[in-house]
Motif scaffolding. Structure first.
Motif, PDB file in Angstrom:
ATOM      1  N   PHE A   1       5.935  16.745  73.491  1.00 19.56           N
ATOM      2  CA  PHE A   1       6.473  17.282  74.746  1.00 19.56           C
ATOM      3  C   PHE A   1       6.782  18.781  74.713  1.00 19.56           C
ATOM      4  N   ALA A   2       6.929  19.374  73.528  1.00 25.37           N
ATOM      5  CA  ALA A   2       7.371  20.776  73.474  1.00 25.37           C
ATOM      6  C   ALA A   2       6.353  21.736  74.074  1.00 25.37           C
ATOM      7  N   TRP A   3       5.097  21.343  74.160  1.00 26.45           N
ATOM      8  CA  TRP A   3       4.057  22.210  74.702  1.00 26.45           C
ATOM      9  C   TRP A   3       3.984  22.142  76.222  1.00 26.45           C
ATOM     10  N   PHE A   4       4.597  21.108  76.805  1.00 28.36           N
ATOM     11  CA  PHE A   4       4.303  20.725  78.187  1.00 28.36           C
ATOM     12  C   PHE A   4       4.968  21.656  79.197  1.00 28.36           C
ATOM     13  N   TYR A   5       4.295  21.886  80.314  1.00 28.92           N
ATOM     14  CA  TYR A   5       4.807  22.791  81.350  1.00 28.92           C
ATOM     15  C   TYR A   5       6.146  22.340  81.923  1.00 28.92           C
ATOM     16  N   ALA A   6       6.402  21.038  81.908  1.00 28.04           N
ATOM     17  CA  ALA A   6       7.639  20.512  82.491  1.00 28.04           C
ATOM     18  C   ALA A   6       8.801  20.483  81.503  1.00 28.04           C
TER      19      ALA A   6
END
Length: 408
Positions: free
Chosen positions: A135-140
């Motif tokens: 999740f750390a890469w995700f835009y949200a």
């Protein structure tokens, strides 16, 4: 019944100032945060200037346990959100559950984090990749982390529209407050100053190749040859004006209107959508062009984009009819963070009755027909400002901010 949505808290992390008043002081004085990129060895890169945030210690802002699961951009977002909430003086515990939400924008995602994990994957194997890569890469992720950190269980969204996204997030937050949510944490923060991120900036084809920090990013200048990337941005607290007044909080100003458009297909012969976005934002605010006292321009520093924006302003307002400024010349373009940071500058300009100058630009082509504020700040009464942003691929966004009535 008409309702106003006001800004009651601001959190800023910018290359020329960590904190709202430090940033604003730098903008008024023309102090730049652009310099030689030193996050890694960029000596062989064709472009080596960036707007970097300095003197930021993540442990002063977030718990140590969050460091392994957050990209640098998320750490900035968490710090800015905490500062904005503190500035708003809102007692979150007193709010009913689901009455506070988070709407942010990201153009780049967790660039540095994800590329560090890719390096592990390629050199050490999948067993070495962090579980937080999921999740750390995700835009949200900034919306999620801010929500979790502060227990904000109301509406949550992320807007991804490149460099127009930060204004789109604020527009969505405004709509959410008008629909009944008590408070929304909103804005944008971005960072991609790692080796892969830098390669992506350069590959975009709009980065200045200049080596002098004072001549690299020259919005609306005849010598403009691109922009300088930067990092950071701003997070704002939006809430209903009546609610803010009831709790005794004086707002920075009113977020009075927003609109977004998309450019037509290249070769269609139809005009770009920036002027239309500005017109729709003015209509949303219930204002006419003559009501706008200053424009905070998108100011790309790319000659054809500058010419197109100047044309839109000239057609909407008339030649030289409204002052134009671009504080981002001191920070570089901050992607999703740029629009919200310009909104902060606009609100403070309204507060202090001063238009900050556009740094470094010296020669504006006469054909542009714009009154670009240069050299020294311009002191005058200001009641309304238009803030513009554009993103690669055709995104246009416009926000109108107005001074709050001191009498309520």
């Amino acid at each position: 019944m008409n309702r106003d949505v006001v800004v009651t808290g601001i959190g800023v992390l910018a290359p020329n100032g960590n904190g709202t008043e430090e940033f604003w002081s730098s903008v008024r004085k023309g102090q730049s945060g652009i310099g030689e990129l030193d996050r890694f060895d960029a000596s062989t890169a064709p472009s080596r200037l960036a707007g970097q945030i300095r003197d930021f210690d993540a442990l002063e802002h977030i718990p140590k346990r969050l460091l392994p699961q957050t990209d640098v951009s998320t750490r900035y977002a968490l710090a800015a959100a905490a500062a904005a909430l503190q500035d708003s003086e809102m007692d979150l515990v007193a709010l009913p559950d689901y009455e506070a939400g988070v709407i942010t924008s990201s153009a780049l995602g967790g660039f540095e984090f994800t590329h560090r994990e890719f390096r592990k994957l390629w050199t050490e194997g999948p067993q070495s990749v962090s579980v937080y890569e999921s999740f750390a890469w995700f835009y949200a992720v900034n919306t999620g982390q801010i929500s979790i950190r502060h227990g904000l269980r109301g509406p949550g969204r992320v807007l991804v529209s490149e460099q127009a996204g930060g204004l789109d997030a604020l527009g969505a937050a405004r709509s959410t407050v008008l629909e009944g949510t008590s408070l929304v944490v909103s804005g944008g923060v971005d960072s991609a100053l790692d080796p892969w991120g830098w390669a992506s900036h350069i590959a975009g084809g709009r980065i200045s190749r200049a080596t002098d920090p004072h001549r690299a990013y020259l919005p609306f200048d005849s010598a403009a040859d691109g922009y300088v990337p930067g990092e950071g941005g701003a997070i704002l607290i939006l809430e209903d004006a009546a609610a803010a007044r009831q709790r005794g909080k004086s707002p920075y100003g009113i977020l009075a209107g927003h609109a977004a458009t998309f450019d037509p297909r290249p070769g269609s012969g139809r005009p770009p959508g920036l002027r239309r976005a500005a017109e729709l934002a003015l209509r949303d605010a219930g204002l006419a062009p003559q009501d706008i006292d200053v424009v905070f321009a998108d100011a790309s520093g790319v000659p054809e984009w500058d010419a197109a924006e100047a044309s839109a302003l000239r057609e909407l307002f008339g030649s030289g009819a409204v002052p134009v400024t671009a504080p981002k010349a001191l920070t570089g373009r901050l992607y999703a963070g740029g629009g919200p940071l310009d909104v902060v500058a606009a609100l403070l300009a309204l507060r202090d009755s001063v238009i900050p100058p556009t740094a470094h630009t010296t020669d504006v082509p006469e054909a542009y027909g714009i009154d670009l504020v240069r050299g020294e700040p311009r002191h005058q009464e200001l009641r309304a400002a238009l803030v513009l942003a554009r993103g690669k691929g055709g995104f246009n966004s416009a926000v109108v901010v107005c001074a709050a009535d001191p009498t309520g």
